[in-house]
Design a protein around this motif. Structure first.
Motif, PDB file in Angstrom:
ATOM      1  N   VAL A  32       0.720  -1.462  -0.201  1.00  0.00           N
ATOM      2  CA  VAL A  32       0.072   0.050  -0.072  1.00  0.00           C
ATOM      3  C   VAL A  32       0.908   1.510  -0.305  1.00  0.00           C
ATOM      4  CG1 VAL A  32      -1.888   1.568   1.388  1.00  0.00           C
ATOM      5  CG2 VAL A  32      -1.974  -1.041   1.293  1.00  0.00           C
ATOM      6  N   LEU A  33       1.550   1.150   0.648  1.00  0.00           N
ATOM      7  CA  LEU A  33       2.930   2.383   1.382  1.00  0.00           C
ATOM      8  C   LEU A  33       4.071   2.589  -0.528  1.00  0.00           C
ATOM      9  CD1 LEU A  33       4.381   1.814   4.697  1.00  0.00           C
ATOM     10  CD2 LEU A  33       2.726   3.523   3.817  1.00  0.00           C
ATOM     11  N   ALA A  34       4.014   1.417  -0.961  1.00  0.00           N
ATOM     12  CA  ALA A  34       4.436   1.750  -2.295  1.00  0.00           C
ATOM     13  C   ALA A  34       3.999   2.075  -3.102  1.00  0.00           C
ATOM     14  CB  ALA A  34       6.034   0.409  -2.340  1.00  0.00           C
ATOM     15  N   ARG A  35       3.184   1.206  -3.216  1.00  0.00           N
ATOM     16  CA  ARG A  35       2.070   2.043  -4.117  1.00  0.00           C
ATOM     17  C   ARG A  35       1.759   3.861  -4.497  1.00  0.00           C
ATOM     18  NH1 ARG A  35       0.510   3.536  -8.332  1.00  0.00           N
ATOM     19  NH2 ARG A  35      -1.693   3.709  -8.985  1.00  0.00           N
ATOM     20  N   GLU A  36       1.892   3.951  -3.307  1.00  0.00           N
ATOM     21  CA  GLU A  36       1.557   5.703  -3.105  1.00  0.00           C
ATOM     22  C   GLU A  36       3.073   6.017  -3.209  1.00  0.00           C
ATOM     23  OE1 GLU A  36      -0.675   9.474  -2.584  1.00  0.00           O
ATOM     24  OE2 GLU A  36      -1.344   6.832  -2.014  1.00  0.00           O
ATOM     25  N   ALA A  37       4.674   5.861  -2.836  1.00  0.00           N
ATOM     26  CA  ALA A  37       4.894   6.275  -3.332  1.00  0.00           C
ATOM     27  C   ALA A  37       5.273   6.512  -4.421  1.00  0.00           C
ATOM     28  CB  ALA A  37       6.547   5.565  -2.858  1.00  0.00           C
ATOM     29  N   LEU A  38       4.674   5.084  -5.248  1.00  0.00           N
ATOM     30  CA  LEU A  38       5.331   5.539  -7.247  1.00  0.00           C
ATOM     31  C   LEU A  38       4.151   6.268  -7.913  1.00  0.00           C
ATOM     32  CD1 LEU A  38       5.189   1.268  -7.726  1.00  0.00           C
ATOM     33  CD2 LEU A  38       7.001   3.046  -8.296  1.00  0.00           C
ATOM     34  N   ARG A  39       2.598   6.342  -6.864  1.00  0.00           N
ATOM     35  CA  ARG A  39       1.568   6.905  -7.201  1.00  0.00           C
ATOM     36  C   ARG A  39       2.362   9.239  -7.377  1.00  0.00           C
ATOM     37  NH1 ARG A  39      -2.377   5.882  -4.300  1.00  0.00           N
ATOM     38  NH2 ARG A  39      -3.350   4.835  -6.178  1.00  0.00           N
ATOM     39  N   GLU A  40       3.101   9.286  -6.244  1.00  0.00           N
ATOM     40  CA  GLU A  40       3.243  10.139  -5.755  1.00  0.00           C
ATOM     41  C   GLU A  40       4.221  10.711  -7.255  1.00  0.00           C
ATOM     42  OE1 GLU A  40       4.410  10.226  -1.922  1.00  0.00           O
ATOM     43  OE2 GLU A  40       2.162  10.845  -0.771  1.00  0.00           O
ATOM     44  N   MET A  41       5.555   9.907  -7.307  1.00  0.00           N
ATOM     45  CA  MET A  41       6.622   9.903  -8.319  1.00  0.00           C
ATOM     46  C   MET A  41       6.349  10.015  -9.566  1.00  0.00           C
ATOM     47  SD  MET A  41       9.077   7.841  -6.698  1.00  0.00           S
ATOM     48  CE  MET A  41       8.811   6.322  -7.038  1.00  0.00           C
ATOM     49  N   GLY A  42       4.505   9.755  -9.692  1.00  0.00           N
ATOM     50  CA  GLY A  42       4.014   9.803 -11.052  1.00  0.00           C
ATOM     51  C   GLY A  42       4.089   9.384 -12.440  1.00  0.00           C
ATOM     52  N   VAL A  43       5.049   8.186 -11.501  1.00  0.00           N
ATOM     53  CA  VAL A  43       5.038   6.459 -11.951  1.00  0.00           C
ATOM     54  C   VAL A  43       4.023   5.280 -12.292  1.00  0.00           C
ATOM     55  CG1 VAL A  43       6.498   4.320 -12.202  1.00  0.00           C
ATOM     56  CG2 VAL A  43       7.469   6.536 -11.230  1.00  0.00           C
ATOM     57  N   GLU A  44       3.639   5.394 -13.660  1.00  0.00           N
ATOM     58  CA  GLU A  44       2.746   4.762 -13.841  1.00  0.00           C
ATOM     59  C   GLU A  44       3.004   2.930 -14.749  1.00  0.00           C
ATOM     60  OE1 GLU A  44      -0.299   4.276 -13.061  1.00  0.00           O
ATOM     61  OE2 GLU A  44      -0.789   6.552 -11.715  1.00  0.00           O
ATOM     62  N   ARG A  45       3.947   3.411 -15.472  1.00  0.00           N
ATOM     63  CA  ARG A  45       4.296   1.702 -16.258  1.00  0.00           C
ATOM     64  C   ARG A  45       6.009   1.602 -15.358  1.00  0.00           C
ATOM     65  NH1 ARG A  45       7.882   1.286 -20.023  1.00  0.00           N
ATOM     66  NH2 ARG A  45       8.132  -1.131 -21.272  1.00  0.00           N
ATOM     67  N   LEU A  46       5.587   0.755 -15.083  1.00  0.00           N
ATOM     68  CA  LEU A  46       6.520  -0.703 -14.469  1.00  0.00           C
ATOM     69  C   LEU A  46       7.772  -1.157 -15.535  1.00  0.00           C
ATOM     70  CD1 LEU A  46       4.925  -1.940 -11.418  1.00  0.00           C
ATOM     71  CD2 LEU A  46       5.999   0.193 -11.511  1.00  0.00           C
ATOM     72  N   PRO A  47       9.030  -0.530 -15.727  1.00  0.00           N
ATOM     73  CA  PRO A  47       9.834  -1.527 -16.414  1.00  0.00           C
ATOM     74  C   PRO A  47       9.850  -2.884 -16.685  1.00  0.00           C
ATOM     75  CG  PRO A  47      11.767  -0.653 -15.187  1.00  0.00           C
ATOM     76  CD  PRO A  47       9.572   0.031 -14.337  1.00  0.00           C
ATOM     77  N   HIS A  48       9.843  -3.146 -15.524  1.00  0.00           N
ATOM     78  CA  HIS A  48       9.913  -5.178 -15.468  1.00  0.00           C
ATOM     79  C   HIS A  48       9.149  -5.978 -14.764  1.00  0.00           C
ATOM     80  CE1 HIS A  48      14.178  -4.226 -17.434  1.00  0.00           C
ATOM     81  NE2 HIS A  48      14.443  -3.825 -16.663  1.00  0.00           N
ATOM     82  N   PRO A  49       8.024  -5.334 -14.483  1.00  0.00           N
ATOM     83  CA  PRO A  49       6.721  -6.479 -14.220  1.00  0.00           C
ATOM     84  C   PRO A  49       7.281  -7.557 -13.433  1.00  0.00           C
ATOM     85  CG  PRO A  49       6.084  -5.880 -15.988  1.00  0.00           C
ATOM     86  CD  PRO A  49       7.266  -5.541 -15.995  1.00  0.00           C
ATOM     87  N   GLU A  50       7.863  -8.631 -14.471  1.00  0.00           N
ATOM     88  CA  GLU A  50       7.878  -9.560 -14.391  1.00  0.00           C
ATOM     89  C   GLU A  50       9.105  -9.807 -13.712  1.00  0.00           C
ATOM     90  OE1 GLU A  50      11.540  -8.148 -17.244  1.00  0.00           O
ATOM     91  OE2 GLU A  50       9.692  -8.057 -16.282  1.00  0.00           O
ATOM     92  N   ARG A  51       9.896  -8.967 -12.611  1.00  0.00           N
ATOM     93  CA  ARG A  51      10.922  -9.531 -11.786  1.00  0.00           C
ATOM     94  C   ARG A  51       9.774  -8.562 -10.283  1.00  0.00           C
ATOM     95  NH1 ARG A  51      15.626  -5.778 -13.237  1.00  0.00           N
ATOM     96  NH2 ARG A  51      16.234  -6.190 -15.368  1.00  0.00           N
ATOM     97  N   LEU A  52       8.461  -8.533 -10.368  1.00  0.00           N
ATOM     98  CA  LEU A  52       7.812  -7.834  -8.920  1.00  0.00           C
ATOM     99  C   LEU A  52       6.880  -9.087  -8.446  1.00  0.00           C
ATOM    100  CD1 LEU A  52       7.787  -4.321 -10.348  1.00  0.00           C
ATOM    101  CD2 LEU A  52       9.521  -5.335  -9.443  1.00  0.00           C
ATOM    102  N   HIS A  53       6.890  -9.217  -7.395  1.00  0.00           N
ATOM    103  CA  HIS A  53       5.782  -9.672  -7.066  1.00  0.00           C
ATOM    104  C   HIS A  53       4.915  -9.453  -5.770  1.00  0.00           C
ATOM    105  CE1 HIS A  53       6.906 -13.504  -8.636  1.00  0.00           C
ATOM    106  NE2 HIS A  53       7.711 -12.687  -8.510  1.00  0.00           N
TER     107      HIS A  53
END
Length: 403
Positions: A32-53
């Motif tokens: 939840v906190l990481a998602r909020e930080a991504l939103r604040e950074m303006g990041v919507e597209r993740l470069p390597h989603p296959e590495r993430l869980h």
């Protein structure tokens, strides 16, 4: 010659390096906190989603409407971003990652302090904060200071009722809760080869209780065999003649059942010293001791008998639960009068499904016994699965040697 950390991170101790992260994960709390930080950074597209869980484990099933809403948002985010999701009931993040995902030589970051568990595979695995995790998800990389390494030289073999958990409590007591801050712990020596994969996960899990950045075993025949059972091929790692900051010798044949008494993990006593202490609850599970080997050991001790105190058993993952059902281990546990809950963390962090009341005492196989951790006013003793089983049968802390 390099330590395992130096080898994986590709630089000598004390060096600052930028490295790609092979696997990165967060759970329902830090996600939840990481998602909020991504939103604040303006990041919507993740470069390597296959590495993430994303792994739901801390408060599952959801305990309130607010929790459920936050988890629903994370589910939607996982679907839209391509991040792999292990939903409620899948298991504790460290166990899920250990079931064929982590391999020797990997760099693994998890938004949970016990990510060091995964160093059991010969990986450099460490915990980071939720904001750091957001930066890793956004870029695929992070920075490290390559840690100095303390060698835990294991010799001999465990005997009697002693378990890897007792070895973990032994080294935490020797090093102290701040004694290995930002170090890596390497479990080496002739005794290391005789420790099972589940036992290695337990030993590495508690490295952070000394302040360590990582806890690591070299991948060997045991590692290769375990990974093969999960459909993964890997090669062994051969230790080099390296320089350690410090070496600590532990003769496994000298280990006896131990208990960490309130309110520090490094305040350790032999079980005999605290035997007879009345308890209100026994908790078997967590990322430290909720694996199949642990459940099977517990079932063997309580089989055909009845527990004398409320006893909660939580498998570390769906795979562990399924195997326990198939082998009859779960039936033995239920028949002994224990309560079994869905895979997850639950009471370990005082979230739900086993929280203590004011003045209640719990003997737990978890990794922390800090004041109020499992409930305000509750007291926690940390011990092995065998000690937990003997104590559940007695209704008080008991020596498993006599169980």
């Amino acid at each position: 010659m390099s330590t395992l950390s130096e080898r994986i991170l590709g630089a000598p101790a004390g060096t600052y390096v930028d490295r790609d992260v092979d696997l990165a994960f967060a759970h329902d709390g830090t996600g939840v906190l990481a998602r909020e930080a991504l939103r604040e950074m303006g990041v919507e597209r993740l470069p390597h989603p296959e590495r993430l869980h994303l792994i739901f484990d801390h408060i599952v099933p959801a305990n309130t409407g607010t929790t459920a809403t936050l988890q629903a948002e994370l589910r939607r985010y996982a679907r839209s971003s391509g991040v792999a999701l292990s939903d409620a009931g899948g298991g504790i993040c460290h166990q899920v990652m250990s079931e064929g995902l982590v391999r020797p030589g990997m760099i693994v970051a998890g938004a949970d302090s016990h990510t060091c568990t995964l160093g059991a595979f010969g990986a450099f695995a460490t915990g980071v904060g939720a904001t750091d995790m957001a930066a890793i998800w956004a870029s695929g990389a992070t920075w490290f200071r390559v840690p100095e390494t303390i060698a835990l030289q294991l010799s001999g073999r465990l005997s009697g009722a002693a378990e890897p958990k007792d070895v973990a409590l032994t080294y935490v007591a020797k090093l102290g809760m701040e004694g290995a801050t930002y170090r890596a712990l390497e479990f080496v020596g002739d005794g290391a080869a005789g420790v099972s994969m589940d036992g290695r996960l337990t030993l590495c899990n508690m490295a952070v209780e000394t302040g360590a950045k990582a806890g690591m075993f070299y991948a060997d025949a045991t590692t290769i065999r375990y990974l093969a059972e999960h459909g993964v091929s890997a090669s062994p790692q051969v230790p080099e003649n390296c320089r350690y900051e410090r070496e600590v010798n532990i003769d496994l044949s000298d280990i006896v059942p131990l208990v960490a008494v309130r309110h520090r993990v490094d305040t350790v006593r032999e079980v005999e010293e605290v035997a007879g202490t009345q308890i209100d609850q026994v908790f078997v599970g967590t990322c430290t001791n909720g694996r199949y080997e642990d459940l099977a050991r517990f079932a063997h001790i309580v089989r055909g008998r009845k527990v004398a105190v409320r006893t909660l058993v939580i498998p570390a993952s769906r795979a562990v639960l399924s195997r326990a059902i198939a082998t009859g281990v779960l039936a033995d546990i239920v028949d002994a009068g224990c309560m079994v809950s869905p895979p997850g963390c639950g009471p370990c962090l005082g979230a739900h499904m086993g929280v203590l009341g004011e003045g209640e005492v719990c003997l737990s196989t978890a990794n922390r016994n800090f004041k109020n951790r499992m409930g305000v006013g509750g007291e926690i003793y940390i011990a092995s699965v065998a000690t937990a089983a003997a104590s559940a049968l007695a209704g008080e802390i008991a020596n498993p040697e006599a169980a």
